[in-house]
Design an enzyme around this catalytic site. Structure first.
Site, PDB file in Angstrom:
ATOM      1  N   ASN A 108       0.834  -1.213   0.000  1.00  0.00           N
ATOM      2  CA  ASN A 108       0.000   0.000   0.000  1.00  0.00           C
ATOM      3  C   ASN A 108       0.867   1.261   0.000  1.00  0.00           C
ATOM      4  O   ASN A 108       0.570   2.249  -0.680  1.00  0.00           O
ATOM      5  CB  ASN A 108      -0.891   0.044   1.244  1.00  0.00           C
ATOM      6  CG  ASN A 108      -1.946  -1.047   1.263  1.00  0.00           C
ATOM      7  OD1 ASN A 108      -2.267  -1.621   0.234  1.00  0.00           O
ATOM      8  ND2 ASN A 108      -2.496  -1.332   2.432  1.00  0.00           N
TER       9      ASN A 108
ATOM     10  N   ASP B 193      -0.970   4.039   5.639  1.00  0.00           N
ATOM     11  CA  ASP B 193      -0.114   3.701   4.495  1.00  0.00           C
ATOM     12  C   ASP B 193      -0.082   4.861   3.494  1.00  0.00           C
ATOM     13  O   ASP B 193       0.962   5.163   2.917  1.00  0.00           O
ATOM     14  CB  ASP B 193      -0.631   2.436   3.802  1.00  0.00           C
ATOM     15  CG  ASP B 193      -0.630   1.244   4.746  1.00  0.00           C
ATOM     16  OD1 ASP B 193       0.207   1.221   5.665  1.00  0.00           O
ATOM     17  OD2 ASP B 193      -1.485   0.352   4.575  1.00  0.00           O
TER      18      ASP B 193
ATOM     19  N   GLY C 129     -11.547   0.675   0.496  1.00  0.00           N
ATOM     20  CA  GLY C 129     -10.420  -0.168   0.093  1.00  0.00           C
ATOM     21  C   GLY C 129      -9.091   0.375   0.584  1.00  0.00           C
ATOM     22  O   GLY C 129      -9.023   1.446   1.215  1.00  0.00           O
TER      23      GLY C 129
ATOM     24  N   ASN D 230       1.891   5.118  14.869  1.00  0.00           N
ATOM     25  CA  ASN D 230       0.695   5.813  15.349  1.00  0.00           C
ATOM     26  C   ASN D 230       0.745   5.793  16.877  1.00  0.00           C
ATOM     27  O   ASN D 230       1.724   5.305  17.466  1.00  0.00           O
ATOM     28  CB  ASN D 230      -0.585   5.201  14.749  1.00  0.00           C
ATOM     29  CG  ASN D 230      -0.834   3.772  15.204  1.00  0.00           C
ATOM     30  OD1 ASN D 230      -0.289   3.311  16.220  1.00  0.00           O
ATOM     31  ND2 ASN D 230      -1.653   3.055  14.462  1.00  0.00           N
TER      32      ASN D 230
ATOM     33  N   GLY E 265      -3.747  14.950  13.206  1.00  0.00           N
ATOM     34  CA  GLY E 265      -2.555  15.228  12.408  1.00  0.00           C
ATOM     35  C   GLY E 265      -1.360  14.417  12.879  1.00  0.00           C
ATOM     36  O   GLY E 265      -1.508  13.253  13.253  1.00  0.00           O
TER      37      GLY E 265
ATOM     38  N   SER F 196      -7.434   9.444   1.081  1.00  0.00           N
ATOM     39  CA  SER F 196      -7.594   7.976   1.074  1.00  0.00           C
ATOM     40  C   SER F 196      -8.795   7.533   1.906  1.00  0.00           C
ATOM     41  O   SER F 196      -9.418   6.530   1.580  1.00  0.00           O
ATOM     42  CB  SER F 196      -6.315   7.291   1.566  1.00  0.00           C
ATOM     43  OG  SER F 196      -6.261   7.288   2.964  1.00  0.00           O
TER      44      SER F 196
ATOM     45  N   LYS G   5     -12.383   7.188   0.292  1.00  0.00           N
ATOM     46  CA  LYS G   5     -12.692   6.104  -0.666  1.00  0.00           C
ATOM     47  C   LYS G   5     -12.585   4.759   0.034  1.00  0.00           C
ATOM     48  O   LYS G   5     -11.768   4.614   0.963  1.00  0.00           O
ATOM     49  CB  LYS G   5     -11.675   6.125  -1.809  1.00  0.00           C
ATOM     50  CG  LYS G   5     -11.792   7.318  -2.717  1.00  0.00           C
ATOM     51  CD  LYS G   5     -10.798   7.179  -3.851  1.00  0.00           C
ATOM     52  CE  LYS G   5     -10.143   8.507  -4.165  1.00  0.00           C
ATOM     53  NZ  LYS G   5      -8.849   8.399  -4.780  1.00  0.00           N
TER      54      LYS G   5
HETATM   55  O1  RIB Z   1      -2.680  -0.802   6.727  1.00  0.00           O
HETATM   56  C1  RIB Z   1      -3.681  -1.535   6.104  1.00  0.00           C
HETATM   57  C2  RIB Z   1      -3.166  -2.881   5.701  1.00  0.00           C
HETATM   58  O2  RIB Z   1      -2.850  -3.621   6.860  1.00  0.00           O
HETATM   59  C3  RIB Z   1      -4.147  -3.735   4.928  1.00  0.00           C
HETATM   60  O3  RIB Z   1      -4.048  -3.550   3.541  1.00  0.00           O
HETATM   61  C4  RIB Z   1      -3.813  -5.151   5.373  1.00  0.00           C
HETATM   62  O4  RIB Z   1      -3.325  -5.955   4.347  1.00  0.00           O
HETATM   63  C5  RIB Z   1      -2.808  -4.991   6.517  1.00  0.00           C
HETATM   64  O5  RIB Z   1      -1.529  -5.261   6.126  1.00  0.00           O
END
Ligand code: RIB
Length: 304
Positions: A43, A253, A288, A185, A226, A283, A286
């Site tokens: 990602n 990500d 996914g 985080n 933030g 991100s 949306k």
């Molecule tokens: O950060 C999100 C991701 O964490 C997902 O895509 C999943 O695969 C896990 O690795």
């Protein structure tokens, strides 16, 4: 263009949505099932690539339909996948994701499969790629001995390292000294430092703790608040952007990939954090994970 090597996970994300997140032992009728490319490493590579970086993805997949899907996905995206390893015996990793469709919150369980079978010989075979990169990006979803070896190779060659310590695990202090940018985080910062990150003061203390261990730049991501940055000259927050949340999976990500892309373009750390906050905000609008990563033109338009 500067080269970013991402050494990390690819998992196929199998995602179910429902009206809330079920409790242990509860069976809940959900509303939707989707699947698609995920894994924190992959990602972040997609986010960096879409934000404008030249990305080389290094991961390990199985000889199975999910593995085939991701190779096609990288080809469609234009991501260099010439050094994706294929495991003869292990399956491609998967992530089981549950999303609360009202809040966008999620729960994730990963079965890393081939990603936990990256061998030291594999890493040694790609050491020239690492040495010739302008930055190495790692997470904690691939087996750590392989990750540490990749970091050592980068460190010896003066290649800056960005580590997203997710899912968090304690590491030896000597590895902190190799890290130029760390991006936990709040929960991950707490696991790494043992400091409860429940107040501004404690978040500062956790950042200070990681800085004192030798990380050059500590960036604690705080979701809607933030990010908090600590380095030798800066000590403060870069605020997030407020948007309507659809799905928070992969927002971290998006932040990491865009942050790396920004740094490689020559942005200062706070400029790159602002750019990455915009990427993360887009991100979450949306559904996914990899498919929700924004393109550069969307980020630029949003920031205008
Ligand atoms: O950060 C999100 C991701 O964490 C997902 O895509 C999943 O695969 C896990 O690795």
């Amino acid at each position: 263009m500067k080269k970013l090597t991402v050494f990390g996970s690819f998992f196929e994300d199998l995602c179910g949505k429902g009206p809330y997140l079920p409790k242990p032992g509860e069976t809940l009728i959900g509303t939707e099932f989707t699947y698609g490319p995920g894994g924190k490493g992959s990602n972040q590579a997609v986010a960096a690539h879409r934000a404008g970086a030249d990305v080389m993805m290094i991961t390990k997949i199985g000889k199975d339909p999910y593995g085939k899907l991701v190779l096609d996905f990288y080809d469609n995206e234009g991501i260099d996948r010439s050094h994706v390893f294929i495991d003869e015996n292990k399956a491609t990793g998967i992530a089981l994701i549950l999303v609360d469709e009202n809040t966008g919150e999620n729960l994730i369980l990963v079965a890393p499969g081939a990603c936990h079978n990256i061998k030291t010989e594999d890493v040694q075979s790609i050491q020239d790629m690492i040495k010739n990169s302008d930055m190495l990006m790692v997470q904690m979803e691939v087996n750590m001995d392989a990750t540490f070896l990749a970091m050592e190779i980068a460190n010896e060659s003066g290649v800056p390292i960005i580590m997203n310590p997710a899912p968090a695990q304690k590491i030896d202090d000597k590895y902190y000294r190799m890290i130029d940018y760390i991006t936990p985080n709040e929960i991950e910062a707490e696991i790494l430092t043992g400091i409860k990150t429940d107040s501004e003061e404690n978040i500062k203390a956790a950042a200070e703790n990681l800085f004192k261990k030798g990380v050059r730049n500590v960036i604690i991501t705080l979701g809607k608040q933030g990010v908090y940055i600590k380095n030798s000259i800066m000590n403060g927050k870069v605020p997030a952007y407020n948007v309507k949340t659809v799905d928070t999976t992969g927002a971290g990500d998006a932040f990491n990939g865009c942050f790396a892309a920004g740094l490689l373009e020559g942005m200062t750390i706070d400029e790159a954090a602002d750019f990455a906050n915009a990427g993360a905000a887009l991100s979450v609008t949306k559904p996914g994970t990899a498919p929700s990563m924004p393109y550069r033109k969307e980020i630029d338009k949003f920031l205008k």
